[in-house]
Scaffold this motif. Structure first.
Motif, PDB file in Angstrom:
ATOM      1  N   LYS A 109     -14.515  -1.955  16.934  1.00  0.00           N
ATOM      2  CA  LYS A 109     -15.901  -1.663  17.292  1.00  0.00           C
ATOM      3  C   LYS A 109     -16.722  -1.649  15.906  1.00  0.00           C
ATOM      4  O   LYS A 109     -17.849  -2.277  15.866  1.00  0.00           O
ATOM      5  N   LEU A 110     -16.367  -0.924  14.927  1.00  0.00           N
ATOM      6  CA  LEU A 110     -17.069  -0.923  13.896  1.00  0.00           C
ATOM      7  C   LEU A 110     -17.279  -2.267  12.935  1.00  0.00           C
ATOM      8  O   LEU A 110     -18.322  -2.674  12.508  1.00  0.00           O
ATOM      9  N   ALA A 111     -16.221  -2.948  13.147  1.00  0.00           N
ATOM     10  CA  ALA A 111     -16.333  -4.392  12.550  1.00  0.00           C
ATOM     11  C   ALA A 111     -17.344  -5.434  13.044  1.00  0.00           C
ATOM     12  O   ALA A 111     -17.869  -6.079  12.656  1.00  0.00           O
ATOM     13  N   SER A 112     -17.795  -5.253  14.512  1.00  0.00           N
ATOM     14  CA  SER A 112     -18.570  -5.836  15.140  1.00  0.00           C
ATOM     15  C   SER A 112     -20.043  -5.509  14.694  1.00  0.00           C
ATOM     16  O   SER A 112     -20.946  -6.042  14.950  1.00  0.00           O
ATOM     17  N   TYR A 113     -20.410  -4.429  14.132  1.00  0.00           N
ATOM     18  CA  TYR A 113     -21.314  -3.895  13.688  1.00  0.00           C
ATOM     19  C   TYR A 113     -21.616  -4.046  12.027  1.00  0.00           C
ATOM     20  O   TYR A 113     -22.826  -4.173  11.542  1.00  0.00           O
ATOM     21  N   PHE A 114     -20.619  -3.859  11.338  1.00  0.00           N
ATOM     22  CA  PHE A 114     -20.684  -3.727  10.002  1.00  0.00           C
ATOM     23  C   PHE A 114     -20.654  -4.783   9.226  1.00  0.00           C
ATOM     24  O   PHE A 114     -19.957  -5.735   8.965  1.00  0.00           O
ATOM     25  N   ARG A 115     -22.132  -5.195   8.739  1.00  0.00           N
ATOM     26  CA  ARG A 115     -22.497  -6.372   8.245  1.00  0.00           C
ATOM     27  C   ARG A 115     -21.942  -6.596   6.625  1.00  0.00           C
ATOM     28  O   ARG A 115     -21.716  -7.591   5.965  1.00  0.00           O
ATOM     29  N   GLN A 116     -22.305  -5.428   6.049  1.00  0.00           N
ATOM     30  CA  GLN A 116     -22.277  -5.580   4.524  1.00  0.00           C
ATOM     31  C   GLN A 116     -22.263  -4.126   3.860  1.00  0.00           C
ATOM     32  O   GLN A 116     -22.828  -3.253   4.445  1.00  0.00           O
ATOM     33  N   THR A 117     -21.798  -4.043   2.841  1.00  0.00           N
ATOM     34  CA  THR A 117     -21.817  -2.788   1.901  1.00  0.00           C
ATOM     35  C   THR A 117     -22.504  -3.002   0.560  1.00  0.00           C
ATOM     36  O   THR A 117     -22.123  -4.105   0.023  1.00  0.00           O
ATOM     37  N   ILE A 118     -23.478  -2.256   0.237  1.00  0.00           N
ATOM     38  CA  ILE A 118     -24.217  -2.689  -0.845  1.00  0.00           C
ATOM     39  C   ILE A 118     -23.905  -1.521  -1.836  1.00  0.00           C
ATOM     40  O   ILE A 118     -23.985  -0.227  -1.469  1.00  0.00           O
ATOM     41  N   LEU A 119     -23.267  -1.805  -3.195  1.00  0.00           N
ATOM     42  CA  LEU A 119     -23.172  -0.421  -4.053  1.00  0.00           C
ATOM     43  C   LEU A 119     -24.155  -0.590  -5.271  1.00  0.00           C
ATOM     44  O   LEU A 119     -23.909  -1.813  -5.853  1.00  0.00           O
ATOM     45  N   TYR A 120     -24.995   0.253  -5.385  1.00  0.00           N
ATOM     46  CA  TYR A 120     -25.790   0.369  -6.404  1.00  0.00           C
ATOM     47  C   TYR A 120     -25.601   1.248  -7.419  1.00  0.00           C
ATOM     48  O   TYR A 120     -25.360   2.609  -6.923  1.00  0.00           O
ATOM     49  N   GLY A 121     -25.913   1.052  -8.716  1.00  0.00           N
ATOM     50  CA  GLY A 121     -25.635   2.201  -9.627  1.00  0.00           C
ATOM     51  C   GLY A 121     -24.367   2.603  -9.790  1.00  0.00           C
ATOM     52  O   GLY A 121     -24.372   3.619  -9.984  1.00  0.00           O
ATOM     53  N   ILE A 122     -23.403   2.085  -9.517  1.00  0.00           N
ATOM     54  CA  ILE A 122     -22.063   2.697  -9.719  1.00  0.00           C
ATOM     55  C   ILE A 122     -20.994   2.336 -10.945  1.00  0.00           C
ATOM     56  O   ILE A 122     -19.961   2.562 -10.824  1.00  0.00           O
ATOM     57  N   PHE A 123     -21.722   1.671 -11.860  1.00  0.00           N
ATOM     58  CA  PHE A 123     -20.944   1.424 -12.936  1.00  0.00           C
ATOM     59  C   PHE A 123     -20.266   2.577 -13.392  1.00  0.00           C
ATOM     60  O   PHE A 123     -18.922   2.414 -13.785  1.00  0.00           O
ATOM     61  N   PHE A 124     -20.674   3.599 -13.635  1.00  0.00           N
ATOM     62  CA  PHE A 124     -20.007   5.016 -14.168  1.00  0.00           C
ATOM     63  C   PHE A 124     -18.768   5.210 -13.279  1.00  0.00           C
ATOM     64  O   PHE A 124     -17.680   5.420 -13.646  1.00  0.00           O
ATOM     65  N   LEU A 125     -18.951   4.945 -12.045  1.00  0.00           N
ATOM     66  CA  LEU A 125     -17.667   5.285 -11.254  1.00  0.00           C
ATOM     67  C   LEU A 125     -16.441   4.171 -11.485  1.00  0.00           C
ATOM     68  O   LEU A 125     -15.449   4.651 -11.233  1.00  0.00           O
ATOM     69  N   ILE A 126     -17.119   3.070 -11.512  1.00  0.00           N
ATOM     70  CA  ILE A 126     -16.074   2.051 -11.809  1.00  0.00           C
ATOM     71  C   ILE A 126     -15.291   2.138 -13.148  1.00  0.00           C
ATOM     72  O   ILE A 126     -14.019   1.980 -13.179  1.00  0.00           O
ATOM     73  N   SER A 127     -15.920   2.671 -14.089  1.00  0.00           N
ATOM     74  CA  SER A 127     -15.285   2.868 -15.533  1.00  0.00           C
ATOM     75  C   SER A 127     -14.681   4.388 -15.249  1.00  0.00           C
ATOM     76  O   SER A 127     -13.287   4.394 -15.847  1.00  0.00           O
ATOM     77  N   LEU A 128     -15.058   5.237 -14.198  1.00  0.00           N
ATOM     78  CA  LEU A 128     -13.977   6.370 -14.016  1.00  0.00           C
ATOM     79  C   LEU A 128     -12.612   5.808 -13.432  1.00  0.00           C
ATOM     80  O   LEU A 128     -11.431   6.282 -13.730  1.00  0.00           O
ATOM     81  N   ILE A 129     -12.521   5.065 -12.452  1.00  0.00           N
ATOM     82  CA  ILE A 129     -11.769   4.525 -11.598  1.00  0.00           C
ATOM     83  C   ILE A 129     -10.651   3.829 -12.716  1.00  0.00           C
ATOM     84  O   ILE A 129      -9.557   3.904 -12.731  1.00  0.00           O
ATOM     85  N   PHE A 130     -11.283   2.833 -13.513  1.00  0.00           N
ATOM     86  CA  PHE A 130     -10.554   1.957 -14.655  1.00  0.00           C
ATOM     87  C   PHE A 130      -9.818   2.866 -15.375  1.00  0.00           C
ATOM     88  O   PHE A 130      -8.672   2.579 -15.837  1.00  0.00           O
ATOM     89  N   ASN A 131     -10.645   3.921 -16.008  1.00  0.00           N
ATOM     90  CA  ASN A 131     -10.112   4.873 -17.126  1.00  0.00           C
ATOM     91  C   ASN A 131      -8.779   5.584 -16.460  1.00  0.00           C
ATOM     92  O   ASN A 131      -7.615   5.704 -16.893  1.00  0.00           O
ATOM     93  N   TYR A 132      -9.014   5.870 -15.098  1.00  0.00           N
ATOM     94  CA  TYR A 132      -7.932   6.738 -14.355  1.00  0.00           C
ATOM     95  C   TYR A 132      -6.550   5.834 -14.122  1.00  0.00           C
ATOM     96  O   TYR A 132      -5.396   6.188 -14.676  1.00  0.00           O
TER      97      TYR A 132
END
Length: 137
Positions: A109-132
């Protein structure tokens, strides 16, 4: 936001859990429970699984309650876009990273509605994951 009414876009903004509990004058959102905070501190996957399920349940409720149209065949109308900003980027990532917490019916059901994900201003989050990852492998 002048394009929103003419484009038939409905903007819904949800504050992430525990936001605003920083000692300032913000009323904040619902704080995490002690057990949730312990799961976060310990890096337990169960926290992200539950967060993904919470996001999915909200989206499914919203779709039904607001009679959201499915994504059109040409993908130019209908459906929903989910944006995560800053630390709130964890919310859509938790859903996308743990689809198995949903029943097959809910996933479909969710796949019939979920068009896109927008990730804004998450560079620090990516760097935390990468460091982990670097520190554990």
């Amino acid at each position: 936001m002048p394009l929103i009414p003419s484009s038939n876009i409905h903007l819904v903004i949800i504050t992430r859990r525990d936001y605003g509990h920083d000692g300032f004058d913000s009323p904040g959102s619902t704080p995490h429970s002690d057990s949730e905070l312990e799961n976060i501190r310990a890096g337990r996957e169960i926290f992200l699984e539950r967060l993904g399920l919470t996001v999915a349940n909200f989206l499914l409720w919203f779709i039904d309650t607001n009679k959201t149209p499915k994504i059109s065949n040409n993908r130019k109308s209908g459906g929903i876009s989910v944006l995560g900003w800053s630390l709130g980027g964890v919310n859509p990532l938790a859903l996308l990273g743990h689809p198995d917490v949903l029943s097959k019916e809910s996933q479909k059901k969710l796949a019939s509605y979920f068009r896109q994900t927008i990730l804004y201003g998450i560079f620090f989050l990516i760097s935390l994951i990468f460091n982990y990852i670097l520190s554990h492998y």
